[in-house]
Motif scaffolding. Structure first.
Motif, mmCIF file in Angstrom:
data_model
loop_
_atom_site.group_PDB
_atom_site.id
_atom_site.type_symbol
_atom_site.label_atom_id
_atom_site.label_comp_id
_atom_site.label_asym_id
_atom_site.label_seq_id
_atom_site.Cartn_x
_atom_site.Cartn_y
_atom_site.Cartn_z
ATOM 1 N N VAL A 24 0.833 -1.204 0.000
ATOM 2 C CA VAL A 24 0.000 0.000 0.000
ATOM 3 C C VAL A 24 0.868 1.254 0.000
ATOM 4 C CG1 VAL A 24 -1.704 1.329 1.318
ATOM 5 C CG2 VAL A 24 -1.988 -1.143 1.047
ATOM 6 N N ASP A 27 2.388 1.800 -3.385
ATOM 7 C CA ASP A 27 1.417 2.255 -4.383
ATOM 8 C C ASP A 27 0.858 3.645 -4.103
ATOM 9 O OD1 ASP A 27 1.715 -0.166 -5.671
ATOM 10 O OD2 ASP A 27 -0.131 -1.028 -4.866
ATOM 11 N N GLU A 28 0.559 3.925 -2.838
ATOM 12 C CA GLU A 28 -0.190 5.135 -2.507
ATOM 13 C C GLU A 28 0.628 6.213 -1.807
ATOM 14 O OE1 GLU A 28 -3.852 4.071 -0.584
ATOM 15 O OE2 GLU A 28 -4.199 2.415 -1.969
ATOM 16 N N THR A 33 -1.567 6.948 2.296
ATOM 17 C CA THR A 33 -1.929 5.680 2.913
ATOM 18 C C THR A 33 -2.594 5.904 4.263
ATOM 19 O OG1 THR A 33 -0.124 4.512 1.828
ATOM 20 C CG2 THR A 33 -1.004 3.514 3.822
ATOM 21 N N SER A 34 -3.691 5.208 4.464
ATOM 22 C CA SER A 34 -4.347 5.261 5.769
ATOM 23 C C SER A 34 -4.296 3.877 6.390
ATOM 24 C CB SER A 34 -5.793 5.720 5.635
ATOM 25 O OG SER A 34 -6.590 4.691 5.091
ATOM 26 N N ARG A 36 -6.717 2.565 7.746
ATOM 27 C CA ARG A 36 -7.985 1.920 7.371
ATOM 28 C C ARG A 36 -7.821 1.082 6.107
ATOM 29 N NH1 ARG A 36 -9.753 6.548 9.645
ATOM 30 N NH2 ARG A 36 -11.396 6.368 11.200
ATOM 31 N N THR A 37 -7.077 1.604 5.147
ATOM 32 C CA THR A 37 -6.838 0.865 3.899
ATOM 33 C C THR A 37 -6.089 -0.429 4.192
ATOM 34 O OG1 THR A 37 -6.754 2.941 2.656
ATOM 35 C CG2 THR A 37 -5.800 0.988 1.606
ATOM 36 N N ILE A 38 -5.041 -0.323 5.002
ATOM 37 C CA ILE A 38 -4.256 -1.514 5.356
ATOM 38 C C ILE A 38 -5.135 -2.511 6.099
ATOM 39 C CG2 ILE A 38 -2.309 -2.333 6.745
ATOM 40 C CD1 ILE A 38 -0.993 0.456 6.123
ATOM 41 N N ALA A 40 -8.413 -2.842 6.069
ATOM 42 C CA ALA A 40 -9.427 -3.436 5.195
ATOM 43 C C ALA A 40 -8.840 -4.542 4.321
ATOM 44 C CB ALA A 40 -10.064 -2.349 4.320
ATOM 45 N N ARG A 41 -7.654 -4.305 3.791
ATOM 46 C CA ARG A 41 -7.026 -5.323 2.945
ATOM 47 C C ARG A 41 -6.607 -6.562 3.733
ATOM 48 N NH1 ARG A 41 -3.345 -2.313 -1.626
ATOM 49 N NH2 ARG A 41 -4.957 -0.877 -2.340
ATOM 50 N N CYS A 42 -6.462 -6.411 5.036
ATOM 51 C CA CYS A 42 -6.089 -7.548 5.905
ATOM 52 C C CYS A 42 -7.303 -8.184 6.561
ATOM 53 C CB CYS A 42 -5.117 -7.080 6.985
ATOM 54 S SG CYS A 42 -3.517 -6.582 6.352
ATOM 55 N N THR A 45 -9.900 -4.487 11.616
ATOM 56 C CA THR A 45 -10.174 -3.086 11.935
ATOM 57 C C THR A 45 -8.826 -2.403 12.174
ATOM 58 O OG1 THR A 45 -10.243 -3.508 14.303
ATOM 59 C CG2 THR A 45 -12.343 -3.705 13.091
#
Length: 190
Positions: A24, A27-28, A33-34, A36-38, A40-42, A45
């Motif tokens: 992430v 890429d971002e 990068t947040s 939350r993104t990490i 969600a991908r895992c 929460t």
């Protein structure tokens, strides 16, 4: 016995989080990068992600450790390998941004990156110093050069190139280090 399985699962989940975070950030970028993104991908929460790390700064620091683990190990032909890794960083600008930001934050001795980066630099300096000595003994580098000072110069050139590359659209990430290694020091080009 059951606890070993729990610990193993926890280690695996932590490794997954680091792999996802590495991807992430690559890429971002650092700013894009947040957690939350990490998370969600895992399939977690943010609190679930943070269960595996002491703090957000610890997670960021461990992402840099993981980045170093995924590059080519710097043992044999250390200056050239460092240049190759630097060239590879051009494909992952978000990780360069993260590294530069953490390096600045690591000035604070209480920051989790301080000890990690101090250890990283000490190891890299030792490896480069050994390479310089071997090259001096082989006649590839002048014997009058101080191996410690040259190791520090190589690292400073690599780090400085990353700083410049982030703000100068015409800068090449590996350009200054290649110039130092091949044009100034006269090492044979690969």
């Amino acid at each position: 016995m059951a606890r070993d399985g729990v610990y193993a699962k926890g280690r695996l989940k932590r490794e997954e989080i680091l792999d996802v975070a590495l991807e992430v950030f690559a890429d971002e970028g650092y700013r894009g990068t947040s957690l939350r993104t990490i998370a969600a991908r895992c399939g977690l929460t943010v609190a679930g992600v943070m269960h595996y790390f002491d703090s957000r700064e610890d997670l960021l620091t461990q992402v840099i450790v993981r980045r170093d683990q995924t590059g080519r190990p710097i043992y044999h032909d250390a200056p050239r390998t460092l240049a190759d890794n630097l060239r590879g960083n051009a494909e992952r600008p978000g990780l360069v941004e993260l590294f530069v930001s953490l390096s600045a934050a690591a000035h604070d001795r209480e920051h989790p990156a301080h000890e990690v980066l101090a250890h990283r630099y000490a190891g890299l300096r030792a490896t480069l110093r050994e390479d310089v000595v071997a090259r001096q003994e082989a006649g590839e580098l002048p014997a009058h050069l101080d191996p410690e000072a040259l190791a520090r110069l190589i690292i400073a050139t690599a780090d400085g190139a990353q700083l410049q590359w982030m703000v100068d659209d015409e800068a090449r990430l590996e350009g200054p280090l290649s110039t130092l290694l091949y044009d100034v020091l006269g090492l044979p080009r690969p």
